[in-house]
Design an enzyme around this catalytic site. Structure first.
Site, PDB file in Angstrom:
ATOM      1  N   ASP A  30       0.926  -1.027   0.205  1.00 47.06           N
ATOM      2  CA  ASP A  30       0.157   0.022   0.010  1.00 47.06           C
ATOM      3  C   ASP A  30       0.871   1.275  -0.044  1.00 47.06           C
ATOM      4  OD1 ASP A  30      -2.070  -1.488  -0.004  1.00 47.06           O
ATOM      5  OD2 ASP A  30      -3.134  -1.055   1.773  1.00 47.06           O
ATOM      6  N   ASN A  43      -3.293  -4.224  -1.513  1.00 53.42           N
ATOM      7  CA  ASN A  43      -4.416  -4.052  -2.229  1.00 53.42           C
ATOM      8  C   ASN A  43      -4.680  -2.812  -3.172  1.00 53.42           C
ATOM      9  OD1 ASN A  43      -4.811  -3.345   0.581  1.00 53.42           O
ATOM     10  ND2 ASN A  43      -6.864  -2.687   0.007  1.00 53.42           N
ATOM     11  N   HIS A  66       1.239  -8.701   2.378  1.00 60.19           N
ATOM     12  CA  HIS A  66       0.352  -7.487   2.805  1.00 60.19           C
ATOM     13  C   HIS A  66      -0.513  -7.752   3.931  1.00 60.19           C
ATOM     14  CE1 HIS A  66      -1.183  -3.227   2.646  1.00 60.19           C
ATOM     15  NE2 HIS A  66      -2.354  -3.749   2.211  1.00 60.19           N
ATOM     16  N   HIS A  99     -10.237  -5.671   8.479  1.00 60.76           N
ATOM     17  CA  HIS A  99      -9.719  -6.456   7.653  1.00 60.76           C
ATOM     18  C   HIS A  99      -9.700  -7.941   8.585  1.00 60.76           C
ATOM     19  CE1 HIS A  99      -8.918  -3.658   4.608  1.00 60.76           C
ATOM     20  NE2 HIS A  99      -7.849  -3.193   5.337  1.00 60.76           N
ATOM     21  N   VAL A 126      -3.728  -3.879   7.914  1.00 55.93           N
ATOM     22  CA  VAL A 126      -4.330  -3.337   9.290  1.00 55.93           C
ATOM     23  C   VAL A 126      -3.355  -2.101   9.641  1.00 55.93           C
ATOM     24  CG1 VAL A 126      -5.162  -3.855  11.453  1.00 55.93           C
ATOM     25  CG2 VAL A 126      -5.356  -5.521   9.594  1.00 55.93           C
ATOM     26  N   HIS A 127      -4.104  -0.943   9.733  1.00 60.42           N
ATOM     27  CA  HIS A 127      -3.673   0.159  10.243  1.00 60.42           C
ATOM     28  C   HIS A 127      -3.321   0.281  11.652  1.00 60.42           C
ATOM     29  CE1 HIS A 127      -5.691   1.757   6.180  1.00 60.42           C
ATOM     30  NE2 HIS A 127      -4.350   0.977   6.171  1.00 60.42           N
TER      31      HIS A 127
HETATM   32 FE   LIG Z   1      -4.074  -2.604   2.548  1.00 61.79          FE
END
Ligand SMILES: [Fe+2]
Length: 460
Positions: free
Chosen positions: A194, A231, A316, A326, A354-355
């Site tokens: 990302d 993604n 990822h 997610h 995952v942030h």
């Molecule tokens: Fe992502």
């Protein structure tokens, strides 16, 4: 032989540091719990500035160019015309006596047309050597430098930076600055996917791929970033006629996938210092008999732990994730590949997506066969540590909402109960035994909670 070296690994450590960055300012002693979405920097932000001079090379970035790090791929964009495709380089700043010729590519995406994208591989470089390189023509040349890694070997310490889900928000800028200012200097970045988040713009406005390239140049022109596809690299948009996945990413970011026998740039491996790094694609087919499956099946036996005792995997989408965000998206890939990871004693798996930040102990979940009901992960000395580091700072904001973990609740380390923040990590390979350690890296006096930064050692 692998077992022998795995035992040696037990006497080694991963020294892992995580600096949580803050949204405002470089050094602060108070947390900012930021739950609202962050915003992207405007197009006229200074970090997106176009370099001076007509058709000056921009968006300069480098990555490893072959299996052992003795080659480097230099990439850049010239906006107006093709210009020179040459890279001049050498070990003396004033004597760039070597040259290499690159390849050129361009692409269209809906109504966007890219600049001229150059990729040039510099080969047969000496290890552990500083090289200077120059791009462009006439009055619009630009010069940079990088240092090649030490020769691959078991006793070679090395420090990686880790960044994921970066984007181009104000917080992205803060994260990158904190990485650059970290007193523990990363020598290369393992980027877990990302990049630009251009696909969040109408029609995937690819101008935001250009701005991102200019934004990160200040780091990636000087040290290689090892790319993993996320993604936000897929850019699949049939509604505007764009049906070729990974189109902008593939044109802009090349990787040395053929060196590891891969048939696509989304899964590949490199060796760097004492590490063998396997990059996997969460968004390419990974089921049995697929190209990625066959490649990985053949890749594990090639790992020589006597040469590269550290086995690292990048992907990822995390396999173990306790956030609602997610949740379980990585589960099907875990089911496919986790037995191999345990059999081959992978040391650590880094993921983004995952942030947030999360770290497991060494756990596996490969015993379940429905009848036995053993559906929860267990401590497993042959299994990797799983680390999610997807909090680079993109405009989608942080994941803060926890669910029940699909990792073993008693063995997972989460940021539960602590303020959330954006950040990067530092990952240093060493063979020195030490105790587990947890403290602020910058002052050594403040606690993690007070300073907002912390690091720890994981004894493997
Ligand atoms: Fe992502």
């Amino acid at each position: 032989m692998a077992d022998q070296f795995h035992r040696l690994l037990l006497a080694a450590i991963i020294f892992f540091g995580l600096l949580l960055s803050f949204c405002h300012g470089g050094v602060t002693s108070s947390f900012v719990r930021k739950l609202e979405k962050t915003i992207d920097m405007p197009l006229d932000a200074d970090v997106f500035r176009v370099p001076h001079g007509y058709n000056a090379p921009q968006q300069v970035h480098i990555t490893q160019g072959n299996m052992d790090g003795s080659a480097v791929i230099v990439s850049w964009v010239t906006p107006g015309r093709a210009g020179s495709n040459m890279v001049l380089y050498g070990t003396s700043e004033d004597n760039l006596k070597f040259q290499a010729k690159g390849k050129l590519t361009q692409y269209k995406y809906y109504t966007y047309k890219s600049g001229f994208i150059h990729h040039c591989t510099l080969r047969n470089l000496k290890f552990a050597t500083k090289y200077y390189y120059k791009l462009g023509i006439g009055n619009t040349t630009r010069q940079f430098w990088f240092t090649t890694p030490p020769e691959v070997g078991p006793d070679v310490p090395y420090t990686f930076g880790l960044i994921g889900d970066l984007g181009q928000s104000y917080d992205s800028n803060s994260t990158l600055s904190h990485y650059e200012l970290n007193p523990i200097k990363g020598e290369a970045v393992l980027f877990v996917g990302d990049l630009s988040y251009a696909d969040n713009y109408p029609n995937h406005d690819n101008v935001r791929w250009d701005t991102w390239g200019r934004f990160v140049e200040r780091s990636v022109a000087y040290q290689p970033w090892i790319w993993t596809a996320g993604n936000h690299e897929i850019d699949f948009a049939p509604e505007i006629g764009e049906t070729k996945p990974f189109k902008p990413f593939s044109h802009r970011y090349t990787v040395p996938y053929k060196a590891s026998g891969s048939t696509a740039p989304f899964w590949y491996s490199i060796k760097r210092a004492s590490a063998h790094v396997i990059v996997l694609s969460s968004y390419s087919a990974y089921g049995k008999y697929t190209p990625q499956y066959k490649w990985l099946e053949e890749e594990f036996p090639k790992v020589n732990r006597s040469e590269t005792p550290w086995l690292i995997v990048l992907m990822h989408s995390p396999w173990y994730n306790s956030y609602n965000y997610h949740y379980m998206e990585g589960e099907s890939m875990r089911v496919m590949y986790e037995p191999w990871f345990v059999q081959n004693k992978v040391d650590v798996v880094f993921a983004g997506h995952v942030h947030a930040y999360e770290r497991t102990h060494r756990i596996s979940n490969i015993a379940y066969n429905i009848i036995n009901g053993d559906c929860m992960p267990v401590d497993d000395p042959s299994a990797p540590v799983y680390i999610t580091i997807g909090d680079g700072g993109n405009l989608e904001g942080l994941a803060t909402n926890m669910t029940r973990s699909n990792a073993a609740p008693k063995t997972v380390f989460q940021l539960t109960g602590r303020p959330y923040s954006f950040g990067h990590a530092i990952f240093s390979l060493s063979r020195t035994l030490t105790h587990a350690y947890y403290a602020c890296p910058s002052t050594g006096t403040k606690t993690a909670m007070q300073s907002g930064c912390y690091r720890f050692y994981v004894v493997l």
